[in-house]
Each structure stands twice: as C-alpha cells, then as structure tokens.
Write a protein that holds these residues in place. Structure first.
Motif, mmCIF file in Angstrom:
data_model
loop_
_atom_site.group_PDB
_atom_site.id
_atom_site.type_symbol
_atom_site.label_atom_id
_atom_site.label_comp_id
_atom_site.label_asym_id
_atom_site.label_seq_id
_atom_site.Cartn_x
_atom_site.Cartn_y
_atom_site.Cartn_z
ATOM 1 N N ALA A 72 0.842 -1.195 0.000
ATOM 2 C CA ALA A 72 0.000 0.000 0.000
ATOM 3 C C ALA A 72 0.875 1.242 0.000
ATOM 4 N N ALA A 73 0.346 2.313 -0.564
ATOM 5 C CA ALA A 73 1.039 3.603 -0.607
ATOM 6 C C ALA A 73 0.173 4.662 0.039
ATOM 7 N N LEU A 74 0.822 5.606 0.704
ATOM 8 C CA LEU A 74 0.150 6.736 1.332
ATOM 9 C C LEU A 74 0.819 8.009 0.821
ATOM 10 N N LEU A 75 0.011 9.024 0.529
ATOM 11 C CA LEU A 75 0.519 10.259 -0.069
ATOM 12 C C LEU A 75 -0.115 11.460 0.609
ATOM 13 N N GLU A 76 0.691 12.486 0.889
ATOM 14 C CA GLU A 76 0.154 13.786 1.322
ATOM 15 C C GLU A 76 0.354 14.787 0.188
ATOM 16 N N LEU A 77 -0.765 15.320 -0.294
ATOM 17 C CA LEU A 77 -0.746 16.338 -1.343
ATOM 18 C C LEU A 77 -1.264 17.636 -0.737
ATOM 19 N N ASN A 78 -0.467 18.686 -0.817
ATOM 20 C CA ASN A 78 -0.814 19.954 -0.172
ATOM 21 C C ASN A 78 -1.297 21.011 -1.149
ATOM 22 N N CYS A 79 -2.158 21.877 -0.641
ATOM 23 C CA CYS A 79 -2.613 23.063 -1.367
ATOM 24 C C CYS A 79 -2.714 24.203 -0.356
ATOM 25 N N GLU A 80 -3.159 25.368 -0.814
ATOM 26 C CA GLU A 80 -3.171 26.526 0.068
ATOM 27 C C GLU A 80 -4.470 26.688 0.844
ATOM 28 N N THR A 81 -5.592 26.243 0.297
ATOM 29 C CA THR A 81 -6.880 26.465 0.948
ATOM 30 C C THR A 81 -7.716 25.186 0.959
ATOM 31 N N ASP A 82 -8.661 25.118 1.904
ATOM 32 C CA ASP A 82 -9.553 23.963 1.934
ATOM 33 C C ASP A 82 -10.527 23.985 0.762
ATOM 34 N N PHE A 83 -10.724 25.155 0.166
ATOM 35 C CA PHE A 83 -11.569 25.242 -1.029
ATOM 36 C C PHE A 83 -11.008 24.364 -2.145
ATOM 37 N N VAL A 84 -9.700 24.427 -2.358
ATOM 38 C CA VAL A 84 -9.067 23.596 -3.383
ATOM 39 C C VAL A 84 -9.023 22.136 -2.942
ATOM 40 N N ALA A 85 -8.843 21.889 -1.644
ATOM 41 C CA ALA A 85 -8.825 20.507 -1.154
ATOM 42 C C ALA A 85 -10.123 19.774 -1.490
ATOM 43 N N LYS A 86 -11.230 20.520 -1.591
ATOM 44 C CA LYS A 86 -12.534 19.921 -1.924
ATOM 45 C C LYS A 86 -12.731 19.752 -3.427
ATOM 46 N N ASN A 87 -11.828 20.312 -4.219
ATOM 47 C CA ASN A 87 -11.983 20.306 -5.666
ATOM 48 C C ASN A 87 -11.773 18.904 -6.252
ATOM 49 N N GLU A 88 -12.638 18.500 -7.167
ATOM 50 C CA GLU A 88 -12.550 17.156 -7.752
ATOM 51 C C GLU A 88 -11.247 16.937 -8.512
ATOM 52 N N ARG A 89 -10.792 17.971 -9.212
ATOM 53 C CA ARG A 89 -9.546 17.811 -9.970
ATOM 54 C C ARG A 89 -8.368 17.569 -9.023
ATOM 55 N N PHE A 90 -8.334 18.291 -7.929
ATOM 56 C CA PHE A 90 -7.271 18.121 -6.941
ATOM 57 C C PHE A 90 -7.308 16.707 -6.363
ATOM 58 N N GLN A 91 -8.482 16.233 -6.020
ATOM 59 C CA GLN A 91 -8.628 14.903 -5.441
ATOM 60 C C GLN A 91 -8.285 13.804 -6.450
ATOM 61 N N GLN A 92 -8.643 14.018 -7.702
ATOM 62 C CA GLN A 92 -8.304 13.038 -8.731
ATOM 63 C C GLN A 92 -6.799 13.000 -8.969
ATOM 64 N N LEU A 93 -6.155 14.161 -8.929
ATOM 65 C CA LEU A 93 -4.702 14.206 -9.067
ATOM 66 C C LEU A 93 -4.044 13.385 -7.961
ATOM 67 N N ALA A 94 -4.531 13.550 -6.730
ATOM 68 C CA ALA A 94 -3.978 12.786 -5.608
ATOM 69 C C ALA A 94 -4.165 11.286 -5.828
ATOM 70 N N ALA A 95 -5.350 10.889 -6.285
ATOM 71 C CA ALA A 95 -5.625 9.471 -6.528
ATOM 72 C C ALA A 95 -4.709 8.916 -7.618
ATOM 73 N N ASP A 96 -4.505 9.695 -8.685
ATOM 74 C CA ASP A 96 -3.635 9.250 -9.774
ATOM 75 C C ASP A 96 -2.193 9.081 -9.295
ATOM 76 N N ILE A 97 -1.730 10.055 -8.525
ATOM 77 C CA ILE A 97 -0.327 10.019 -8.095
ATOM 78 C C ILE A 97 -0.087 8.905 -7.085
ATOM 79 N N VAL A 98 -1.001 8.722 -6.120
ATOM 80 C CA VAL A 98 -0.775 7.670 -5.124
ATOM 81 C C VAL A 98 -0.841 6.284 -5.782
ATOM 82 N N GLY A 99 -1.682 6.139 -6.811
ATOM 83 C CA GLY A 99 -1.699 4.882 -7.562
ATOM 84 C C GLY A 99 -0.379 4.658 -8.278
ATOM 85 N N HIS A 100 0.159 5.718 -8.837
ATOM 86 C CA HIS A 100 1.458 5.662 -9.514
ATOM 87 C C HIS A 100 2.566 5.314 -8.516
ATOM 88 N N VAL A 101 2.506 5.873 -7.316
ATOM 89 C CA VAL A 101 3.493 5.560 -6.276
ATOM 90 C C VAL A 101 3.451 4.084 -5.921
#
Length: 277
Positions: A72-101
């Motif tokens: 299993a892989a765990l990833l922390e992806l940071n942004c500046e605001t919680d508004f972006v943390a809720k964004n679907e594109r941001f969340q999909q990017l995290a999912a893509d990268i952690v899968g790649h890891v």
C-alpha cells in the motif's frame, strides 16, 4: 539581550501554544535562535511544546492506494486552501499520483516528480493543476509499505473535506480486526516511532539532555538525577513509540501486548496528518 520581531513571536506561539510573552522572552534568551527558543520553552514547561513543534498551516489531503493485502502507498498532497482541497480535480490528481506511487515505488519526492505518468512527468501534472486551480500544489511526502499484511485507516477531521489523516499498519500476518484497532489507535495517538529501538540516538540524546536540565532546575538531589531522567525517558517512550503506547480501547494494555495476545507483530507503520511532520 537580542531584539526579536513579532512575526517570529507569533510563529513560535502557533507552533508551541505557549503564551505571547513566554515566546518573546524565549526568543530573546535564545538570541533569535528559533530551535533553541523551542527548547527553552520546553524546559520551562510550556504546554505541549514537544507535541506541537512540527505544526504547520498547510491544507490538502492524504490519499491511499492498496495493491492487495501486502502493498500500500500513502501520499500527502498539499494546497493553500480547503476550497481547493474539496476540488474534484485536486482529489483526482492525488488518486492518480498515489496509484502511480504504489505501482512504481519511487525512491523519494524528486524521483517521483521526474517520473512519467500518463505521458507527462508528475511535475508537469502538478504545474498544470497549479495553473488551473490558481494555487500552489505540491507533494509533501509519500510512503510505501510492502510485505506482510497491510491495512489502512483514513480519517476526516471535517466531513466536508477529504481525509486529513491517513495511517498504514503492517503486520507480519493477517488479522483484520487487530490491524484496524491499531490503525485507529495510531491515527488518534500520533506515535512518532515504532519502538524504542527505532528512535534515533540523537533524538534520545536531546530528550535526555532536556530532562536532565529540567530535573536539575527542580532542585532534585544529584544522586537521584540519573534515575529520574531514566524514568522520564521511559515516559517519553510511552508517549511517542507505538508499541509502548497504552491502547486507546484498553489503557491497561500496551500496543505490544495487544499484538502479542493476537499472535501478530507490528512490523511498521506510517501516519500522515495534513500539515504536520
């Protein structure tokens, strides 16, 4: 005595939860040396300094990817605001990268940034998302556990936001119930190391030095100082090493005892909380 600026005082206060004047005096005594000021506050007993030293103001999420029960892989992806943390594109990017890891097991963050995902480097994907969402987005850290039996636990500190705490627990053999209990315990109690044997020598040397100074400042007899310091170091192990911590569901047992009674051994763990070390 060195003068200090209010920005440093504020930063020290946010990091340690000590009072404003205590922070100002500590920085003056440390002649502006921030790390030394933290130690000074600890010696004076400021509330929770040791546990808050690494706090930051980052937003973002923690994402997980399993490949069966043994990787299993765990990833922390940071942004500046919680508004972006809720964004679907941001969340999909995290999912893509952690899968790649999980699939590629890069050695570190720079290697991950240079690696190719969907025909582009991970850095290029980050840059594109930065531009699209208008915020700085960065990979803070990741971990891969491979072998044995691995479970994860993801915790939302706010139901409107993605998980801000993520835990991986690696046991030597399958036991879903115990693994889940230990993962939830780890999320709540934030151990820093697996066992006393895993604590770097320099960390213990620093803690022992601080405890010795505290004990001397309390006026304890010289002949008793070594024994008192040993006791305080053992107490530190109980606070900050997973297997020595008291189990949250039964504080009469340590995590080591819980695992032993179940016939398993904890091999490793990873705990990430957004914005914390």
């Amino acid at each position: 005595m060195a003068s200090v600026n209010m920005a440093d005082v504020k930063r020290l206060r946010e990091m340690t939860a000590a009072g404003m004047m205590d922070c100002k005096k500590a920085l003056e005594e440390a002649e502006g040396d921030f790390d030394k000021a933290v130690d000074i506050l600890r010696l004076k007993g400021a509330k929770d300094v040791g546990k808050r030293e690494a706090r930051t103001a980052s937003n973002g999420l923690v994402a997980v990817k399993h490949e069966g029960d043994s990787l299993a892989a765990l990833l922390e992806l940071n942004c500046e605001t919680d508004f972006v943390a809720k964004n679907e594109r941001f969340q999909q990017l995290a999912a893509d990268i952690v899968g790649h890891v999980a699939a590629t097991k890069p050695g570190d963050v720079p290697a991950l940034l240079e690696s190719q995902l969907n025909g582009k480097s991970v850095k290029e994907l980050l840059d594109e998302t930065n531009a699209a969402l208008g915020e700085k987005i960065e990979i803070r850290r990741f971990s891969v556990l491979d072998g044995g039996y691995i479970v994860s636990y993801m915790h939302k500190t706010d139901p409107q936001l993605p998980p801000a705490v993520g835990v991986l627990i690696q046991l030597d053999k399958p036991n879903a119930e115990v693994a889940k209990d230990i993962a939830q315990h780890t999320a709540a109690m934030a151990p820093r190391f697996l066992s006393p044997a895993d604590v770097p020598a320099e960390v213990i040397e620093k803690e022992r030095s601080l405890f010795e100074q505290m004990t001397r400042d309390e006026g304890k007899p010289e002949a008793a100082i070594s024994k008192i310091v040993d006791g305080r170091v053992n107490g530190w192990y109980k606070d900050f090493t997973l297997v020595e911590q008291a189990f949250v569901k039964d504080n009469k047992k340590t995590i080591a005892k819980v695992a032993d009674e179940a016939g398993v051994r904890v091999l490793a763990f990873t705990r990430y909380k957004v914005g914390q070390a």
